[in-house]
Design a protein around this motif. Structure first.
Motif, short mmCIF file in Angstrom:
data_model
loop_
_atom_site.label_atom_id
_atom_site.label_comp_id
_atom_site.label_asym_id
_atom_site.label_seq_id
_atom_site.Cartn_x
_atom_site.Cartn_y
_atom_site.Cartn_z
N VAL A 84 0.86 -1.18 0.00
CA VAL A 84 0.00 0.00 0.00
C VAL A 84 0.90 1.23 0.00
O VAL A 84 1.83 1.33 0.80
CB VAL A 84 -0.91 0.04 1.25
CG1 VAL A 84 -1.85 1.23 1.20
CG2 VAL A 84 -1.67 -1.26 1.42
N SER A 85 0.63 2.19 -0.89
CA SER A 85 1.38 3.44 -0.97
C SER A 85 0.41 4.59 -0.78
O SER A 85 -0.59 4.69 -1.48
CB SER A 85 2.05 3.55 -2.34
OG SER A 85 2.67 4.81 -2.49
N VAL A 86 0.72 5.47 0.18
CA VAL A 86 -0.14 6.60 0.50
C VAL A 86 0.69 7.88 0.44
O VAL A 86 1.78 7.93 1.01
CB VAL A 86 -0.74 6.46 1.93
CG1 VAL A 86 -1.66 7.63 2.25
CG2 VAL A 86 -1.46 5.13 2.09
N SER A 87 0.18 8.91 -0.23
CA SER A 87 0.83 10.23 -0.28
C SER A 87 -0.07 11.25 0.40
O SER A 87 -1.28 11.26 0.19
CB SER A 87 1.10 10.66 -1.72
OG SER A 87 2.02 9.79 -2.32
N THR A 88 0.55 12.11 1.20
CA THR A 88 -0.21 13.14 1.92
C THR A 88 -0.15 14.48 1.21
O THR A 88 0.67 14.69 0.32
CB THR A 88 0.33 13.33 3.35
OG1 THR A 88 1.65 13.87 3.26
CG2 THR A 88 0.31 12.04 4.14
N ILE A 89 -0.98 15.37 1.66
CA ILE A 89 -0.95 16.76 1.21
C ILE A 89 0.01 17.49 2.15
O ILE A 89 -0.27 17.64 3.34
CB ILE A 89 -2.36 17.39 1.28
CG1 ILE A 89 -3.31 16.61 0.37
CG2 ILE A 89 -2.31 18.87 0.93
CD1 ILE A 89 -4.77 16.96 0.55
N GLY A 90 1.17 17.86 1.66
CA GLY A 90 2.18 18.53 2.48
C GLY A 90 2.98 17.55 3.31
O GLY A 90 2.67 16.36 3.40
N THR A 91 4.04 18.06 3.94
CA THR A 91 4.93 17.21 4.73
C THR A 91 4.49 17.06 6.19
O THR A 91 5.09 16.28 6.92
CB THR A 91 6.37 17.77 4.71
OG1 THR A 91 6.35 19.10 5.21
CG2 THR A 91 6.96 17.73 3.30
N GLN A 92 3.49 17.80 6.62
CA GLN A 92 2.93 17.67 7.96
C GLN A 92 3.99 17.74 9.06
O GLN A 92 4.10 16.84 9.89
CB GLN A 92 2.12 16.37 8.08
CG GLN A 92 1.07 16.19 7.02
CD GLN A 92 0.05 17.30 6.99
OE1 GLN A 92 -0.38 17.80 8.03
NE2 GLN A 92 -0.36 17.72 5.80
N PRO A 93 4.82 18.80 9.07
CA PRO A 93 5.92 18.86 10.03
C PRO A 93 5.46 18.90 11.49
O PRO A 93 6.23 18.56 12.39
CB PRO A 93 6.66 20.14 9.65
CG PRO A 93 5.66 20.97 8.92
CD PRO A 93 4.76 19.99 8.22
N HIS A 94 4.22 19.28 11.73
CA HIS A 94 3.69 19.36 13.10
C HIS A 94 3.29 17.99 13.66
O HIS A 94 3.02 17.87 14.85
CB HIS A 94 2.48 20.30 13.13
CG HIS A 94 1.35 19.83 12.28
ND1 HIS A 94 1.38 19.89 10.90
CD2 HIS A 94 0.18 19.25 12.60
CE1 HIS A 94 0.27 19.37 10.41
NE2 HIS A 94 -0.48 18.98 11.42
N LEU A 95 3.26 16.95 12.82
CA LEU A 95 2.86 15.62 13.26
C LEU A 95 4.06 14.68 13.30
O LEU A 95 4.67 14.40 12.26
CB LEU A 95 1.82 15.02 12.31
CG LEU A 95 0.42 15.61 12.32
CD1 LEU A 95 -0.43 14.99 11.23
CD2 LEU A 95 -0.23 15.40 13.68
#
Length: 146
Positions: A84-95
């Protein structure tokens, strides 16, 4: 599992300005939700609605897209398993990674069912700060994420 190797070298951007980043999360799953080669795209908008189970209310959407590469190339996963490959919106540096994984699983549970996503084993997370050139048009204005 064959997980793409992402080099850490820096390259020059093709356009001036900051790039568009993403996180790529990889999971091992017992099976894909469909035997077809499908790229699942986020068409939900900006916030998740209240959840049926737990009812925690709205949460920001993180997932940009999800696919199951081993449905196209079975050698990407051991026999009887799925990559499974998942890409997010942005790098989410706060998480931090564990919270990012949990939030992604929560959203994908809405897409594929929480029981199915709960069977997935997390393999690796990559944060890619420059996944695409910036989306600023000449003369101002900004296009959405592609």
């Amino acid at each position: 599992f064959l997980i793409p190797f992402l080099p850490t070298r820096q390259t020059s951007p093709s356009k001036p300005g900051p790039g568009v980043g993403t996180c790529c999360l990889y999971f091992a799953a017992p099976q894909p939700p469909s035997p077809e080669a499908i790229l699942y795209l986020n068409g939900e908008g900006g916030q998740q609605q209240g959840r049926e189970e737990g009812g925690e209310g709205a949460a920001p959407l993180l997932v940009n897209n999800c696919c199951f590469p081993s449905t196209v190339a079975p050698s990407y996963a051991p026999p009887g398993q799925t990559l499974v490959s998942v890409s997010t919106i942005g790098t989410q540096p706060h998480l931090p990674d564990p919270q990012l994984e949990a939030a992604v699983r929560q959203q994908l549970g809405d897409w594929f069912g929480g029981r199915q996503v709960a069977t997935w084993r997390h393999l690796r997370t990559y944060r890619i700060p420059f996944a695409q050139p910036n989306q600023v048009r000449q003369g101002g204005g900004k296009r959405g994420n592609i």
